[in-house]
Design a protein around this motif. Sequence first.
Motif, PDB file in Angstrom:
ATOM      1  N   ALA A  33     -10.391  46.515   9.442  1.00  0.00           N
ATOM      2  CA  ALA A  33     -10.777  46.787   8.054  1.00  0.00           C
ATOM      3  C   ALA A  33     -10.226  45.718   7.119  1.00  0.00           C
ATOM      4  CB  ALA A  33     -10.288  48.171   7.634  1.00  0.00           C
ATOM      5  N   PHE A  34      -8.968  45.333   7.322  1.00  0.00           N
ATOM      6  CA  PHE A  34      -8.380  44.304   6.469  1.00  0.00           C
ATOM      7  C   PHE A  34      -9.100  42.967   6.657  1.00  0.00           C
ATOM      8  CE2 PHE A  34      -5.409  40.906   5.436  1.00  0.00           C
ATOM      9  CZ  PHE A  34      -5.096  41.248   4.133  1.00  0.00           C
ATOM     10  N   GLY A  35      -9.447  42.661   7.886  1.00  0.00           N
ATOM     11  CA  GLY A  35     -10.167  41.419   8.158  1.00  0.00           C
ATOM     12  C   GLY A  35     -11.506  41.351   7.438  1.00  0.00           C
ATOM     13  N   ARG A  36     -12.096  42.512   7.221  1.00  0.00           N
ATOM     14  CA  ARG A  36     -13.390  42.572   6.542  1.00  0.00           C
ATOM     15  C   ARG A  36     -13.274  42.535   5.020  1.00  0.00           C
ATOM     16  NH1 ARG A  36     -16.630  46.979  10.232  1.00  0.00           N
ATOM     17  NH2 ARG A  36     -17.052  45.538  11.945  1.00  0.00           N
ATOM     18  N   CYS A  37     -12.207  43.155   4.479  1.00  0.00           N
ATOM     19  CA  CYS A  37     -12.145  43.268   3.011  1.00  0.00           C
ATOM     20  C   CYS A  37     -11.015  42.472   2.373  1.00  0.00           C
ATOM     21  CB  CYS A  37     -12.049  44.736   2.593  1.00  0.00           C
ATOM     22  SG  CYS A  37     -10.478  45.532   3.010  1.00  0.00           S
ATOM     23  N   GLY A  38      -9.953  42.168   3.119  1.00  0.00           N
ATOM     24  CA  GLY A  38      -8.853  41.389   2.570  1.00  0.00           C
ATOM     25  C   GLY A  38      -7.986  42.122   1.570  1.00  0.00           C
ATOM     26  N   ASN A  39      -8.079  43.447   1.549  1.00  0.00           N
ATOM     27  CA  ASN A  39      -7.340  44.239   0.578  1.00  0.00           C
ATOM     28  C   ASN A  39      -6.613  45.379   1.306  1.00  0.00           C
ATOM     29  OD1 ASN A  39      -7.262  46.752  -1.264  1.00  0.00           O
ATOM     30  ND2 ASN A  39      -7.595  45.067  -2.710  1.00  0.00           N
ATOM     31  N   ILE A  40      -5.303  45.442   1.142  1.00  0.00           N
ATOM     32  CA  ILE A  40      -4.507  46.441   1.863  1.00  0.00           C
ATOM     33  C   ILE A  40      -4.919  47.856   1.481  1.00  0.00           C
ATOM     34  CG2 ILE A  40      -2.177  47.387   2.165  1.00  0.00           C
ATOM     35  CD1 ILE A  40      -1.154  44.467   1.967  1.00  0.00           C
ATOM     36  N   PHE A  41      -5.072  48.119   0.199  1.00  0.00           N
ATOM     37  CA  PHE A  41      -5.441  49.460  -0.254  1.00  0.00           C
ATOM     38  C   PHE A  41      -6.767  49.904   0.367  1.00  0.00           C
ATOM     39  CE2 PHE A  41      -7.580  52.324  -3.233  1.00  0.00           C
ATOM     40  CZ  PHE A  41      -6.638  53.335  -3.311  1.00  0.00           C
ATOM     41  N   ARG A  42      -7.765  49.041   0.306  1.00  0.00           N
ATOM     42  CA  ARG A  42      -9.079  49.388   0.861  1.00  0.00           C
ATOM     43  C   ARG A  42      -9.023  49.515   2.381  1.00  0.00           C
ATOM     44  NH1 ARG A  42     -12.295  45.322  -2.883  1.00  0.00           N
ATOM     45  NH2 ARG A  42     -12.344  46.586  -4.754  1.00  0.00           N
ATOM     46  N   ALA A  43      -8.268  48.645   3.038  1.00  0.00           N
ATOM     47  CA  ALA A  43      -8.135  48.729   4.496  1.00  0.00           C
ATOM     48  C   ALA A  43      -7.486  50.051   4.893  1.00  0.00           C
ATOM     49  CB  ALA A  43      -7.335  47.548   5.025  1.00  0.00           C
ATOM     50  N   CYS A  44      -6.505  50.496   4.103  1.00  0.00           N
ATOM     51  CA  CYS A  44      -5.877  51.792   4.362  1.00  0.00           C
ATOM     52  C   CYS A  44      -6.893  52.916   4.223  1.00  0.00           C
ATOM     53  CB  CYS A  44      -4.699  52.017   3.417  1.00  0.00           C
ATOM     54  SG  CYS A  44      -3.250  51.017   3.794  1.00  0.00           S
ATOM     55  N   GLU A  45      -7.686  52.874   3.172  1.00  0.00           N
ATOM     56  CA  GLU A  45      -8.706  53.905   2.967  1.00  0.00           C
ATOM     57  C   GLU A  45      -9.703  53.932   4.122  1.00  0.00           C
ATOM     58  OE1 GLU A  45     -10.393  52.879  -0.865  1.00  0.00           O
ATOM     59  OE2 GLU A  45      -9.377  54.611  -1.761  1.00  0.00           O
ATOM     60  N   LYS A  46     -10.180  52.767   4.519  1.00  0.00           N
ATOM     61  CA  LYS A  46     -11.211  52.688   5.561  1.00  0.00           C
ATOM     62  C   LYS A  46     -10.684  53.078   6.931  1.00  0.00           C
ATOM     63  CE  LYS A  46     -13.821  49.182   3.158  1.00  0.00           C
ATOM     64  NZ  LYS A  46     -15.173  48.753   3.296  1.00  0.00           N
ATOM     65  N   SER A  47      -9.418  52.765   7.204  1.00  0.00           N
ATOM     66  CA  SER A  47      -8.865  53.016   8.538  1.00  0.00           C
ATOM     67  C   SER A  47      -8.127  54.344   8.646  1.00  0.00           C
ATOM     68  CB  SER A  47      -7.908  51.888   8.918  1.00  0.00           C
ATOM     69  OG  SER A  47      -6.775  51.886   8.059  1.00  0.00           O
ATOM     70  N   GLY A  48      -7.803  54.952   7.502  1.00  0.00           N
ATOM     71  CA  GLY A  48      -7.045  56.197   7.517  1.00  0.00           C
ATOM     72  C   GLY A  48      -5.565  55.994   7.775  1.00  0.00           C
ATOM     73  N   VAL A  49      -5.094  54.772   7.600  1.00  0.00           N
ATOM     74  CA  VAL A  49      -3.679  54.436   7.795  1.00  0.00           C
ATOM     75  C   VAL A  49      -3.003  54.385   6.428  1.00  0.00           C
ATOM     76  CG1 VAL A  49      -2.100  52.600   8.532  1.00  0.00           C
ATOM     77  CG2 VAL A  49      -4.100  53.154   9.918  1.00  0.00           C
ATOM     78  N   GLY A  50      -1.863  55.029   6.305  1.00  0.00           N
ATOM     79  CA  GLY A  50      -1.130  55.012   5.038  1.00  0.00           C
ATOM     80  C   GLY A  50      -0.487  53.657   4.772  1.00  0.00           C
ATOM     81  N   ARG A  51      -0.348  53.339   3.504  1.00  0.00           N
ATOM     82  CA  ARG A  51       0.271  52.055   3.132  1.00  0.00           C
ATOM     83  C   ARG A  51       1.683  51.945   3.700  1.00  0.00           C
ATOM     84  NH1 ARG A  51      -1.449  48.948  -1.312  1.00  0.00           N
ATOM     85  NH2 ARG A  51       0.710  48.700  -1.951  1.00  0.00           N
ATOM     86  N   ARG A  52       2.464  53.012   3.609  1.00  0.00           N
ATOM     87  CA  ARG A  52       3.839  52.989   4.130  1.00  0.00           C
ATOM     88  C   ARG A  52       3.837  52.695   5.632  1.00  0.00           C
ATOM     89  NH1 ARG A  52       7.810  51.079   2.355  1.00  0.00           N
ATOM     90  NH2 ARG A  52       8.011  50.184   4.392  1.00  0.00           N
ATOM     91  N   THR A  53       2.869  53.280   6.342  1.00  0.00           N
ATOM     92  CA  THR A  53       2.762  53.042   7.781  1.00  0.00           C
ATOM     93  C   THR A  53       2.485  51.566   8.052  1.00  0.00           C
ATOM     94  OG1 THR A  53       1.981  55.279   8.179  1.00  0.00           O
ATOM     95  CG2 THR A  53       1.498  53.652   9.879  1.00  0.00           C
ATOM     96  N   HIS A  54       1.577  50.987   7.292  1.00  0.00           N
ATOM     97  CA  HIS A  54       1.273  49.556   7.436  1.00  0.00           C
ATOM     98  C   HIS A  54       2.540  48.719   7.234  1.00  0.00           C
ATOM     99  CE1 HIS A  54      -0.234  45.547   6.654  1.00  0.00           C
ATOM    100  NE2 HIS A  54       0.218  45.625   5.416  1.00  0.00           N
ATOM    101  N   TYR A  55       3.286  48.999   6.188  1.00  0.00           N
ATOM    102  CA  TYR A  55       4.498  48.213   5.914  1.00  0.00           C
ATOM    103  C   TYR A  55       5.588  48.474   6.963  1.00  0.00           C
ATOM    104  CZ  TYR A  55       2.392  46.673   1.597  1.00  0.00           C
ATOM    105  OH  TYR A  55       1.548  46.090   0.684  1.00  0.00           O
ATOM    106  N   ASP A  56       5.656  49.690   7.479  1.00  0.00           N
ATOM    107  CA  ASP A  56       6.593  49.972   8.577  1.00  0.00           C
ATOM    108  C   ASP A  56       6.240  49.138   9.803  1.00  0.00           C
ATOM    109  OD1 ASP A  56       7.977  51.812   7.036  1.00  0.00           O
ATOM    110  OD2 ASP A  56       7.026  53.568   7.955  1.00  0.00           O
ATOM    111  N   TRP A  57       4.948  49.056  10.124  1.00  0.00           N
ATOM    112  CA  TRP A  57       4.519  48.247  11.264  1.00  0.00           C
ATOM    113  C   TRP A  57       4.858  46.774  11.048  1.00  0.00           C
ATOM    114  CZ3 TRP A  57      -1.024  50.658  11.518  1.00  0.00           C
ATOM    115  CH2 TRP A  57      -0.961  51.902  12.155  1.00  0.00           C
ATOM    116  N   LEU A  58       4.703  46.297   9.822  1.00  0.00           N
ATOM    117  CA  LEU A  58       5.039  44.895   9.555  1.00  0.00           C
ATOM    118  C   LEU A  58       6.508  44.612   9.870  1.00  0.00           C
ATOM    119  CD1 LEU A  58       3.207  44.092   6.192  1.00  0.00           C
ATOM    120  CD2 LEU A  58       2.598  43.314   8.501  1.00  0.00           C
ATOM    121  N   GLU A  59       7.360  45.580   9.586  1.00  0.00           N
ATOM    122  CA  GLU A  59       8.792  45.407   9.826  1.00  0.00           C
ATOM    123  C   GLU A  59       9.184  45.616  11.287  1.00  0.00           C
ATOM    124  OE1 GLU A  59      11.056  47.856   7.182  1.00  0.00           O
ATOM    125  OE2 GLU A  59      10.075  47.059   5.403  1.00  0.00           O
ATOM    126  N   SER A  60       8.470  46.465  12.000  1.00  0.00           N
ATOM    127  CA  SER A  60       8.920  46.854  13.338  1.00  0.00           C
ATOM    128  C   SER A  60       8.111  46.275  14.495  1.00  0.00           C
ATOM    129  CB  SER A  60       8.913  48.381  13.462  1.00  0.00           C
ATOM    130  OG  SER A  60       7.580  48.872  13.380  1.00  0.00           O
TER     131      SER A  60
END
Length: 79
Positions: A33-60
């Motif tokens: 989703a991010f590859g298609r839109c380039g926007n974290i908020f929209r990618a979260c909406e489209k994928s059903g992944v929370g923003r906090r989860t995305h940032y946790d993955w970036l760290e871990s």
Amino acid sequence: MASRRKKKHNGKNPAQRSVQLKKEAQQRAFLKAFGRCGNIFRACEKSGVGRRTHYDWLESDERYAAIFRDLKEQWVEVL
């Protein structure tokens, strides 16, 4: 009688493996989703992944973070 041995997948039991597979599927969905839109908020909406989860993955998760950085860089070049 032959003894029965349970197969291990990377040292994880089936429940742990299931959780890992779900996480990987969510990561793929977000990155796609991010590859298609380039926007974290929209990618979260489209994928059903929370923003906090995305940032946790970036760290871990180094692999996830590297793929995300590459996608982000592609969008920076577009802009």
